[in-house]
Scaffold this active site. Structure first.
Site, mmCIF file in Angstrom:
data_model
loop_
_atom_site.group_PDB
_atom_site.id
_atom_site.type_symbol
_atom_site.label_atom_id
_atom_site.label_comp_id
_atom_site.label_asym_id
_atom_site.label_seq_id
_atom_site.Cartn_x
_atom_site.Cartn_y
_atom_site.Cartn_z
ATOM 1 N N ARG A 89 0.807 -1.215 0.000
ATOM 2 C CA ARG A 89 0.000 0.000 0.000
ATOM 3 C C ARG A 89 0.840 1.265 0.000
ATOM 4 N NH1 ARG A 89 -2.884 1.110 5.451
ATOM 5 N NH2 ARG A 89 -4.604 -0.221 4.851
ATOM 6 N N TYR A 90 1.908 1.242 0.762
ATOM 7 C CA TYR A 90 2.796 2.407 0.851
ATOM 8 C C TYR A 90 4.060 2.101 0.057
ATOM 9 C CZ TYR A 90 -0.064 3.394 5.060
ATOM 10 O OH TYR A 90 -1.073 3.634 5.935
ATOM 11 N N ARG A 93 7.016 0.008 2.225
ATOM 12 C CA ARG A 93 6.799 -1.120 3.123
ATOM 13 C C ARG A 93 5.640 -1.996 2.675
ATOM 14 N NH1 ARG A 93 5.329 3.736 4.832
ATOM 15 N NH2 ARG A 93 3.792 4.086 6.492
ATOM 16 N N CYS A 102 -4.797 -17.870 14.205
ATOM 17 C CA CYS A 102 -4.653 -16.938 15.322
ATOM 18 C C CYS A 102 -4.850 -17.691 16.622
ATOM 19 C CB CYS A 102 -5.697 -15.835 15.227
ATOM 20 S SG CYS A 102 -5.454 -14.771 13.808
ATOM 21 N N CYS A 106 -10.784 -12.741 17.089
ATOM 22 C CA CYS A 106 -11.355 -11.518 17.643
ATOM 23 C C CYS A 106 -12.569 -11.203 16.777
ATOM 24 C CB CYS A 106 -10.346 -10.379 17.553
ATOM 25 S SG CYS A 106 -8.730 -10.835 18.193
ATOM 26 N N CYS A 109 -12.387 -8.532 14.020
ATOM 27 C CA CYS A 109 -11.212 -8.572 13.133
ATOM 28 C C CYS A 109 -11.508 -8.043 11.730
ATOM 29 C CB CYS A 109 -10.710 -10.011 13.030
ATOM 30 S SG CYS A 109 -9.284 -10.182 11.947
ATOM 31 N N ARG A 111 -9.946 -8.883 9.152
ATOM 32 C CA ARG A 111 -9.779 -9.963 8.171
ATOM 33 C C ARG A 111 -10.681 -11.140 8.470
ATOM 34 N NH1 ARG A 111 -3.987 -8.798 8.968
ATOM 35 N NH2 ARG A 111 -3.826 -6.826 7.829
ATOM 36 N N ASP A 269 -12.294 -0.475 11.886
ATOM 37 C CA ASP A 269 -12.520 -0.408 10.441
ATOM 38 C C ASP A 269 -13.997 -0.668 10.127
ATOM 39 O OD1 ASP A 269 -9.824 0.038 9.925
ATOM 40 O OD2 ASP A 269 -9.372 -2.111 9.899
ATOM 41 N N ASP A 306 -7.917 3.928 9.635
ATOM 42 C CA ASP A 306 -7.415 3.323 8.403
ATOM 43 C C ASP A 306 -8.490 3.571 7.342
ATOM 44 O OD1 ASP A 306 -5.512 1.954 6.947
ATOM 45 O OD2 ASP A 306 -5.323 0.368 8.446
ATOM 46 N N LYS A 313 -3.454 4.956 6.647
ATOM 47 C CA LYS A 313 -3.834 5.381 7.989
ATOM 48 C C LYS A 313 -3.671 6.900 8.105
ATOM 49 C CE LYS A 313 -2.237 1.059 10.142
ATOM 50 N NZ LYS A 313 -1.623 0.389 8.959
#
Ligand SMILES: *Cc1c(COP(=O)(O)O)cnc(C)c1O
Ligand code: SF4
Length: 360
Positions: A89-90, A93, A102, A106, A109, A111, A269, A306, A313
């Site tokens: 995205r950037y 990085r 996981c 959560c 989440c 994802r 999000d 985000d 972000k």
């Protein structure tokens, strides 16, 4: 390396819910068909009662199905993946999803779309990811996430880290993990030593509530910090879990005491099936405004949103500038006191321009 994984007490059936008399079994079965349930004995052991802040993070809720406004992939991660599982995205990085497991699921989440149909993490895809990073010399910072990289077999993680370290333009490695918080028994001295062989390597730990800080999670953080690994935390701002300045103030200060530097506090999000966790944008701003100056600046993370569509972000910062005059700026202190700060006229003009720019 000592075999620590075995099952680690992972629980994935709704049997674990049976002690909740208020649960609507049929609705919850539907929820977990769409978004599988997963927790572990350690984290379940921290829950004190139905509906408490830890319970809310892991237990399925019928409301997950009534949120159709949210987006499957709010950060457009799939569209921004030049090879599967690697989000670019950037410019400098990449976010590389190297595990789809996981310590627990959560419920909020970003994802969660991947839980029921995870992309495979084959050796071939790993090679594709490595090749992409090798061929893109502007990438000097690789952030491993998932899923949770610390749920990989340690030897597999070591291989990935080693391969990345062999790429000359990759300077910084980062791992995003919930393991030291949600399954701290996975963190061993051997694991910490292995990670420390790949410096500079930073670990960001996902902690959301002071009750997640226990003897066990303290021990896990101490092992990592003693091995020389700089530790940060990421916290998701969650309605009726931690959207309170006292709760977050306690969390952040305790983390700092464990040598974990709070890094990001994240606005939820716009993920489908998570609307019941979302706080109004003003809530986070109010909370960081209350914490700033009252607790150590080192304990206050950056509040970020985000942006949908993968636009990145952006920090949300409480506005402490009340007015920009011809030759002065009026600030408002953390206690609410106005302060007239003298500036040259040209400086005042530039301030108006710079602030106007970000305000658009
Ligand atoms: C958050 C994120 C990063 C890392 O961002 P920093 O602000 O440098 O921590 C990189 N790539 C993606 C896709 C991200 O979501
Ligand atoms: S640990 Fe992270 S990736 Fe895994 S379910 Fe929780 S928020 Fe999602």
């Amino acid at each position: 390396m000592r075999k620590v994984m075995k099952s680690c007490g992972i629980i994935s059936t709704l049997q674990a819910l049976s002690r909740d008399p208020g649960a609507d079994g049929a609705a919850l079965s539907e929820v977990v068909r769409r978004y599988p349930f997963r927790t572990n004995e350690y984290y379940q052991g921290l829950i004190r009662q139905t509906g408490d802040p830890l319970w809310r993070q892991v237990m399925p809720d019928a409301m997950e199905l009534s949120d159709d406004a949210g987006l499957q992939d709010p950060l457009a991660e799939e569209a921004l993946s030049p090879v599967p599982n690697l989000v670019h995205r950037y410019p400098n990085r990449v976010l590389w999803l190297v595990s789809h497991e996981c310590a627990l699921h959560c419920r909020f989440c970003t994802r969660k779309r991947r839980w029921s149909s995870p992309l495979p993490m084959t050796g071939e895809l790993l090679r594709d990811g490595l090749r992409y990073i090798r061929e893109n010399p502007q990438v000097n910072d690789v952030l491993l996430s998932g899923g949770d990289p610390l749920l990989l077999d340690p030897s597999r993680l070591e291989t990935i880290l080693g391969e990345l370290r062999h790429i000359p333009h990759v300077a910084v490695l980062r791992i995003g993990t919930r393991v030291p918080c949600a399954l701290p028994e996975r963190v061993t001295g051997e694991l910490a030593t292995m990670l420390a062989r790949h410096h500079p390597l930073f670990l960001n730990i996902h902690f959301n509530h002071p009750r997640e800080i226990t003897e066990e999670s303290r021990r896990a953080c101490a092992l990592l910090a003693d091995a020389g690994i700089p530790l940060g935390s990421q916290t998701v701002l969650l309605r009726d879990v931690n959207d309170d300045a006292h709760v977050l103030g306690e969390l952040f200060q305790t983390l700092l005491g464990l040598r974990v530097r709070p890094y990001y506090l994240m606005q939820m999000d716009l993920t489908r099936g998570t609307a019941h966790f979302r706080t109004p944008l003003s809530r986070g701003l109010e909370i960081v405004a209350r914490l700033r100056n009252r607790i150590s600046g080192m304990a206050v993370p950056q509040l970020v949103v985000d942006l949908p569509g993968g636009l990145g972000k952006v920090p949300l910062v409480p506005n402490r500038i009340e007015h920009i005059g011809e030759d002065h700026v009026v600030f408002r202190s953390y206690q609410g006191a106005p302060c007239r700060y003298p500036v040259r006229e040209e400086e005042a003009r530039e301030m108006r321009e710079v602030l106007g720019m970000v305000r658009v």
